[in-house]
Write an enzyme that holds these catalytic residues in place. Sequence first.
Site, PDB file in Angstrom:
ATOM      1  N   LYS A  78      -7.483 -14.247   5.638  1.00  0.00           N
ATOM      2  CA  LYS A  78      -8.016 -14.359   4.276  1.00  0.00           C
ATOM      3  C   LYS A  78      -7.430 -15.592   3.579  1.00  0.00           C
ATOM      4  O   LYS A  78      -8.155 -16.379   2.970  1.00  0.00           O
ATOM      5  CB  LYS A  78      -7.673 -13.095   3.474  1.00  0.00           C
ATOM      6  CG  LYS A  78      -8.355 -13.051   2.133  1.00  0.00           C
ATOM      7  CD  LYS A  78      -7.838 -11.939   1.244  1.00  0.00           C
ATOM      8  CE  LYS A  78      -8.645 -10.696   1.343  1.00  0.00           C
ATOM      9  NZ  LYS A  78      -8.516  -9.813   0.181  1.00  0.00           N
ATOM     10  N   ALA A  96     -16.896  -6.379  -2.300  1.00  0.00           N
ATOM     11  CA  ALA A  96     -15.447  -6.594  -2.390  1.00  0.00           C
ATOM     12  C   ALA A  96     -14.643  -5.769  -1.395  1.00  0.00           C
ATOM     13  O   ALA A  96     -13.489  -6.107  -1.109  1.00  0.00           O
ATOM     14  CB  ALA A  96     -14.974  -6.240  -3.800  1.00  0.00           C
ATOM     15  N   ALA A  97     -15.210  -4.684  -0.886  1.00  0.00           N
ATOM     16  CA  ALA A  97     -14.414  -3.788  -0.042  1.00  0.00           C
ATOM     17  C   ALA A  97     -13.853  -4.531   1.162  1.00  0.00           C
ATOM     18  O   ALA A  97     -14.511  -5.407   1.725  1.00  0.00           O
ATOM     19  CB  ALA A  97     -15.280  -2.611   0.419  1.00  0.00           C
ATOM     20  N   ASN A  98     -12.629  -4.197   1.531  1.00  0.00           N
ATOM     21  CA  ASN A  98     -11.998  -4.792   2.708  1.00  0.00           C
ATOM     22  C   ASN A  98     -12.518  -4.119   3.971  1.00  0.00           C
ATOM     23  O   ASN A  98     -12.859  -2.944   3.961  1.00  0.00           O
ATOM     24  CB  ASN A  98     -10.478  -4.592   2.633  1.00  0.00           C
ATOM     25  CG  ASN A  98      -9.824  -5.584   1.685  1.00  0.00           C
ATOM     26  OD1 ASN A  98     -10.023  -6.789   1.810  1.00  0.00           O
ATOM     27  ND2 ASN A  98      -9.047  -5.080   0.739  1.00  0.00           N
ATOM     28  N   ASP A 148      -1.837  -3.089  -4.215  1.00  0.00           N
ATOM     29  CA  ASP A 148      -2.836  -2.638  -3.242  1.00  0.00           C
ATOM     30  C   ASP A 148      -3.137  -1.173  -3.560  1.00  0.00           C
ATOM     31  O   ASP A 148      -2.718  -0.652  -4.603  1.00  0.00           O
ATOM     32  CB  ASP A 148      -2.314  -2.822  -1.809  1.00  0.00           C
ATOM     33  CG  ASP A 148      -3.422  -2.700  -0.779  1.00  0.00           C
ATOM     34  OD1 ASP A 148      -4.320  -3.547  -0.776  1.00  0.00           O
ATOM     35  OD2 ASP A 148      -3.424  -1.737   0.013  1.00  0.00           O
ATOM     36  N   ARG A 157       0.857  -1.189   0.000  1.00  0.00           N
ATOM     37  CA  ARG A 157       0.000   0.000   0.000  1.00  0.00           C
ATOM     38  C   ARG A 157       0.897   1.244   0.000  1.00  0.00           C
ATOM     39  O   ARG A 157       1.795   1.348   0.831  1.00  0.00           O
ATOM     40  CB  ARG A 157      -0.906  -0.014   1.234  1.00  0.00           C
ATOM     41  CG  ARG A 157      -1.856   1.151   1.297  1.00  0.00           C
ATOM     42  CD  ARG A 157      -2.949   0.903   2.308  1.00  0.00           C
ATOM     43  NE  ARG A 157      -3.862  -0.148   1.859  1.00  0.00           N
ATOM     44  CZ  ARG A 157      -5.064  -0.380   2.391  1.00  0.00           C
ATOM     45  NH1 ARG A 157      -5.502   0.350   3.383  1.00  0.00           N
ATOM     46  NH2 ARG A 157      -5.837  -1.347   1.924  1.00  0.00           N
ATOM     47  N   THR A 216     -11.638 -11.233  -8.653  1.00  0.00           N
ATOM     48  CA  THR A 216     -12.189 -10.768  -7.378  1.00  0.00           C
ATOM     49  C   THR A 216     -13.701 -10.630  -7.515  1.00  0.00           C
ATOM     50  O   THR A 216     -14.469 -11.078  -6.653  1.00  0.00           O
ATOM     51  CB  THR A 216     -11.556  -9.421  -6.968  1.00  0.00           C
ATOM     52  OG1 THR A 216     -10.155  -9.623  -6.782  1.00  0.00           O
ATOM     53  CG2 THR A 216     -12.165  -8.889  -5.680  1.00  0.00           C
ATOM     54  N   LYS A 233       1.872  -7.843   4.694  1.00  0.00           N
ATOM     55  CA  LYS A 233       1.448  -6.613   4.027  1.00  0.00           C
ATOM     56  C   LYS A 233       2.585  -5.612   4.165  1.00  0.00           C
ATOM     57  O   LYS A 233       3.313  -5.627   5.154  1.00  0.00           O
ATOM     58  CB  LYS A 233       0.189  -6.044   4.706  1.00  0.00           C
ATOM     59  CG  LYS A 233      -0.598  -5.102   3.845  1.00  0.00           C
ATOM     60  CD  LYS A 233      -1.584  -5.846   2.954  1.00  0.00           C
ATOM     61  CE  LYS A 233      -2.344  -4.894   2.050  1.00  0.00           C
ATOM     62  NZ  LYS A 233      -3.370  -5.588   1.282  1.00  0.00           N
TER      63      LYS A 233
HETATM   64  P1  NAI Z   1     -11.018   1.067  -7.579  1.00  0.00           P
HETATM   65  O1  NAI Z   1     -10.150   2.113  -6.991  1.00  0.00           O
HETATM   66  O2  NAI Z   1     -10.803   0.651  -8.992  1.00  0.00           O
HETATM   67  O3  NAI Z   1     -12.568   1.473  -7.456  1.00  0.00           O
HETATM   68  C1  NAI Z   1     -13.111   2.012  -6.305  1.00  0.00           C
HETATM   69  C2  NAI Z   1     -14.269   2.911  -6.744  1.00  0.00           C
HETATM   70  O4  NAI Z   1     -14.952   3.340  -5.566  1.00  0.00           O
HETATM   71  C3  NAI Z   1     -13.833   4.157  -7.492  1.00  0.00           C
HETATM   72  O5  NAI Z   1     -14.601   4.298  -8.689  1.00  0.00           O
HETATM   73  C4  NAI Z   1     -14.129   5.294  -6.512  1.00  0.00           C
HETATM   74  O6  NAI Z   1     -14.489   6.504  -7.149  1.00  0.00           O
HETATM   75  C5  NAI Z   1     -15.287   4.715  -5.741  1.00  0.00           C
HETATM   76  N1  NAI Z   1     -15.526   5.311  -4.432  1.00  0.00           N
HETATM   77  C6  NAI Z   1     -14.624   5.787  -3.527  1.00  0.00           C
HETATM   78  N2  NAI Z   1     -15.250   6.242  -2.441  1.00  0.00           N
HETATM   79  C7  NAI Z   1     -16.577   6.041  -2.641  1.00  0.00           C
HETATM   80  C8  NAI Z   1     -17.735   6.290  -1.879  1.00  0.00           C
HETATM   81  N3  NAI Z   1     -17.659   6.844  -0.669  1.00  0.00           N
HETATM   82  N4  NAI Z   1     -18.943   5.970  -2.404  1.00  0.00           N
HETATM   83  C9  NAI Z   1     -19.040   5.397  -3.631  1.00  0.00           C
HETATM   84  N5  NAI Z   1     -17.972   5.145  -4.401  1.00  0.00           N
HETATM   85  C10 NAI Z   1     -16.754   5.451  -3.914  1.00  0.00           C
HETATM   86  O7  NAI Z   1     -10.869  -0.195  -6.593  1.00  0.00           O
HETATM   87  P2  NAI Z   1     -11.182  -1.716  -6.902  1.00  0.00           P
HETATM   88  O8  NAI Z   1      -9.962  -2.416  -7.338  1.00  0.00           O
HETATM   89  O9  NAI Z   1     -12.414  -1.795  -7.721  1.00  0.00           O
HETATM   90  O10 NAI Z   1     -11.489  -2.277  -5.428  1.00  0.00           O
HETATM   91  C11 NAI Z   1     -12.726  -1.985  -4.804  1.00  0.00           C
HETATM   92  C12 NAI Z   1     -12.657  -2.454  -3.353  1.00  0.00           C
HETATM   93  O11 NAI Z   1     -12.389  -3.868  -3.305  1.00  0.00           O
HETATM   94  C13 NAI Z   1     -11.538  -1.798  -2.535  1.00  0.00           C
HETATM   95  O12 NAI Z   1     -11.980  -1.626  -1.211  1.00  0.00           O
HETATM   96  C14 NAI Z   1     -10.427  -2.847  -2.570  1.00  0.00           C
HETATM   97  O13 NAI Z   1      -9.579  -2.744  -1.432  1.00  0.00           O
HETATM   98  C15 NAI Z   1     -11.228  -4.129  -2.526  1.00  0.00           C
HETATM   99  N6  NAI Z   1     -10.535  -5.276  -3.106  1.00  0.00           N
HETATM  100  C16 NAI Z   1     -10.081  -5.222  -4.387  1.00  0.00           C
HETATM  101  C17 NAI Z   1      -9.422  -6.299  -4.936  1.00  0.00           C
HETATM  102  C18 NAI Z   1      -8.942  -6.270  -6.362  1.00  0.00           C
HETATM  103  O14 NAI Z   1      -8.542  -7.344  -6.856  1.00  0.00           O
HETATM  104  N7  NAI Z   1      -8.982  -5.151  -7.046  1.00  0.00           N
HETATM  105  C19 NAI Z   1      -9.166  -7.532  -4.149  1.00  0.00           C
HETATM  106  C20 NAI Z   1      -9.757  -7.511  -2.822  1.00  0.00           C
HETATM  107  C21 NAI Z   1     -10.393  -6.395  -2.315  1.00  0.00           C
END
Ligand code: NAI
Length: 356
Positions: free
Chosen positions: A75, A265-267, A122, A51, A157, A87
């Site tokens: 996990k 998906a969010a952690n 991350d 991160r 994911t 991490k």
């Molecule tokens: P990303 O950064 O591509 O997408 C996140 C989206 O959430 C963005 O479009 C952003 O504008 C939006 N966002 C931020 N704050 C918000 C809010 N308060 N309300 C509504 N939308 C909001 O991230 P990604 O890769 O899609 O991951 C999504 C979640 O899943 C994260 O929490 C990440 O840690 C978790 N995750 C992702 C994995 C992966 O393989 N990408 C694996 C495991 C967990």
Amino acid sequence: MHTDTGVFGRSHELSSRRHEQVVFCEDDRTGLKAIIAIHSTTLGPALGGTRFYPYARESEALQDALRLSWGMTYKAAAAGVTLGGGKAVIIGDPAVDKTPELLAAYARFVETLGGRYITAGDVGTNTDDLDIIGRHTGYVTGRSTAAGGSGDSARLTALGVFNAMRAGAESVWGTASLAKRTVGVEGVGKVGRELIDLLLADGAEVCVSDVNDAALQLVSQCHPSVRLLSSVATAPVDVYAPCAMGGTLTTTSADAIEATLICGAANNQLANPLVEQALTERGITWIPDFVANAGGLIQVAGELRSAAPAEVESDVAGIFPRCRNIITAARAEGIGTGAAANRFAERRLDAIPRSI
Ligand code: NAI
């Protein structure tokens, strides 16, 4: 009164299973300040993303590394992979401080650990960064396919989340399908967008929210049927899918949520452990995040053993029966699904003596 917890002291949350090793990495030449936390190598090398984040305080960076690496142990244990939990955090603003030289210095620290820690992407790091890191250490996953990695993990994911949601649907409505259910996806980034595709193909009605207008427009262009809302968390939906930031399930939001099922998906979705109780009392089924979102971890575990893509997809599909078992155990034991998932992971960890 100030209580000195010393160097080895941990918050109550982290005290039950101690970290094996915490490494502080500093490089004056590039300005690198990083912390690598190895929580457990009981099941295998400690894997977890890097991160890159502008922490206001070093103590916050340490706390994040400790908490996140601890979570990775659970996990991995729940996902059935032969990996431990680790991490790393790099302190800094990725938009300003991230340079190839700094990433190379970080990678050399990873290399010094001889494979006890394997890194991945991350918040604040991407496949391009991992490609750079991969030039200086072999202990890296999630590089681009061009560089020999398995690429972005968002698709698998999302597939894992979809399978977890199907298991939740089966327990709530008796059918392992989202057809005709309204699903509110919060956050339409990399994972959220992939999830929308799967949900629509299954016959679900989808509504979404995001703080980023461009992200919403992208969804509208691809899927005009998807409704855009200012918030989906408390909207009248059957399923709430948090796919943006963690901590959205609070005691206040738990009271207002109309969904019967929560799976995303969010952690670290629960703002605190008490929220689960509030959800259970309202008859809301919550699929623990670290079980539902393990598809990316399963992907990199497959990358490490050079597994065929079909085998990795089949492992990700295993999230469905795992969630079903966790829900069944939670109901049988009268506990929350989060507690049942923790027990499931702990049984696997406790079956093996600590390796250090
Ligand atoms: P990303 O950064 O591509 O997408 C996140 C989206 O959430 C963005 O479009 C952003 O504008 C939006 N966002 C931020 N704050 C918000 C809010 N308060 N309300 C509504 N939308 C909001 O991230 P990604 O890769 O899609 O991951 C999504 C979640 O899943 C994260 O929490 C990440 O840690 C978790 N995750 C992702 C994995 C992966 O393989 N990408 C694996 C495991 C967990």
